[in-house]
Write an enzyme that holds these catalytic residues in place. Structure first.
Site, PDB file in Angstrom:
ATOM      1  NE  ARG A  71     -10.111   7.462  -2.856  1.00  0.00           N
ATOM      2  CZ  ARG A  71     -11.388   7.771  -2.785  1.00  0.00           C
ATOM      3  NH1 ARG A  71     -11.928   8.544  -3.707  1.00  0.00           N
ATOM      4  NH2 ARG A  71     -12.146   7.299  -1.818  1.00  0.00           N
ATOM      5  CE1 TYR A  82     -12.875  -6.891   1.764  1.00  0.00           C
ATOM      6  CE2 TYR A  82     -11.269  -8.592   1.235  1.00  0.00           C
ATOM      7  CZ  TYR A  82     -11.594  -7.390   1.852  1.00  0.00           C
ATOM      8  OH  TYR A  82     -10.635  -6.706   2.561  1.00  0.00           O
ATOM      9  CG  ASP A 108      -9.286  -2.881  -4.083  1.00  0.00           C
ATOM     10  OD1 ASP A 108     -10.077  -3.829  -3.950  1.00  0.00           O
ATOM     11  OD2 ASP A 108      -8.881  -2.205  -3.125  1.00  0.00           O
ATOM     12  NE  ARG A 160      -3.962  -1.995   2.331  1.00  0.00           N
ATOM     13  CZ  ARG A 160      -4.460  -2.453   3.474  1.00  0.00           C
ATOM     14  NH1 ARG A 160      -4.161  -1.844   4.614  1.00  0.00           N
ATOM     15  NH2 ARG A 160      -5.252  -3.495   3.503  1.00  0.00           N
ATOM     16  NE  ARG A 184      -6.810   4.218   3.299  1.00  0.00           N
ATOM     17  CZ  ARG A 184      -7.504   3.527   4.198  1.00  0.00           C
ATOM     18  NH1 ARG A 184      -8.662   3.991   4.633  1.00  0.00           N
ATOM     19  NH2 ARG A 184      -7.035   2.379   4.662  1.00  0.00           N
TER      20      ARG A 184
END
Length: 358
Positions: free
Chosen positions: A47, A161, A84, A34, A38
């Protein structure tokens, strides 16, 4: 038909690939799961203007955020394409939304085995060509500075998921499928494996130089369940990907398995055909080496939460970790993905410390 049109620029820094193949390196290679994400203010700026999956589906945006950490951190030895794992469920017909503060949400998860028949397994990789286009664009844009990693979620993780409707701390619904619908569970895992194999082949064809498979939900399986539910499909992936590439006359690339929470089965993972095994922060590096033997590269494994400590502590912990692993057949990383509030200085300290450890 090949996605590539022009030859890629020559690779200037091949530490990652050398370490994955067991060759001698001048310095331990380092990258972070990652790392395009973020915690970076420049990513937050992107974003603010674009939906998460819009970034994934737009090669120019995916390329931009993939390059962002390389501009900041001079010691990074790899990039990983911004995407992703849940693009595969999207490609087979499921709706996935990214909700602020909650993460991915499936409005219509799989509730019963019959729901498998509502999924569209007719050329899902064709619907994922935007990932290949992003890889090709990024590989050219990196201009050989470092290798580019492609990735996918593993079958059990994706299935979780799809049934839970998002992330889950218990995987209760998925475990009930194992107990009550084992035949259908294995059918779904097999169908997902077929997609994953074709998806990874496409990524290499597009320019990925190493592949990582994320079995992020292995921690929800008992050691026995890991052997019966996860491993049969994980074992298929490298063999089938290599066979598929050879049939297309495309050189094979190193492959990494990262099964979070499956440190109990490293000796078995070492026999699945992967070049690299990633380990989480709960695993001792010395024991990991004993378990996998001398012919597998290890990757990991600093606790992401350690990056919130004072910089001098981070530096010392990082050096100590690297020296436990040793310089040969080692790729430095965290034990899971970097977290959103991680200080930028901590990434500088971590990556620099790795290169000064030996």
């Amino acid at each position: 038909m090949s996605i590539n049109i022009m030859p890629f620029p020559p690779l200037k820094n091949d530490r990652l690939l050398k370490a994955a193949r067991g060759e001698e390196v001048d310095e331990v290679p380092v990258w972070v799961m990652r790392q395009a994400g973020r915690y970076l203010p420049e990513f937050q700026e992107v974003r603010a203007k674009h939906d998460f999956f819009e970034v994934c589906r737009t090669p120019e945006l995916a390329c931009e955020v993939t390059l962002q950490p390389l501009r900041r951190f001079e010691h990074l030895d790899a990039s990983i394409i911004f995407s992703d794992i849940l693009v595969i469920p999207q490609a087979i017909g499921m709706t996935v939304e990214m909700h602020p503060g909650k993460g991915p949400v499936f409005p219509n998860p799989l509730e019963k085995p019959e729901d498998i028949d509502t999924l569209d397994f007719n050329d899902p990789v064709g619907r994922l060509k935007y990932v290949g286009n992003a890889i090709t664009l990024t590989r050219h844009s990196i201009a050989g500075k470092v290798p580019l990693i492609g990735f996918t979620g593993a079958p059990w993780t994706l299935m979780g998921y799809m049934i839970e409707g998002g992330g889950s701390k218990t995987m209760e619904k998925s475990k009930k499928w194992i107990e009550n619908h084992l035949v259908e569970t294995k059918r779904l895992l097999g169908l997902l494996t077929d997609v994953i194999v074709d998806y990874l082949i496409m990524q290499v064809e597009a320019g990925a130089q190493l592949l990582q498979i994320f079995e992020s939900s292995a921690e929800h399986l008992s050691p026995e369940q890991f052997v019966t539910i996860s491993m049969p499909y994980l074992r298929q992936i490298p063999e089938r990907v290599r066979d598929g590439l050879q049939k297309k006359s495309i050189p094979t690339v190193p492959m990494t398995i990262f099964a979070k929470g499956a440190g109990h089965s490293l000796n078995l993972q070492a026999k699945m055909g992967y070049d690299v095994i990633g380990i989480d922060w709960t695993v001792d590096p010395v024991k990991a080496r004993q378990d996998v033997g001398p012919n597998i590269t290890l990757q990991g494994n600093l606790d992401p939460q350690d990056l919130y400590k004072p910089q001098d502590e981070i530096r010392q912990m990082t050096i100590d970790m690297a020296r436990k692993f040793g310089k040969h057949r080692y790729i430095a990383n965290l034990g899971h993905g970097i977290t959103p509030a991680t200080p930028i200085d901590s990434m500088h300290t971590f990556t620099e410390a790795i290169h000064s450890a030996f």
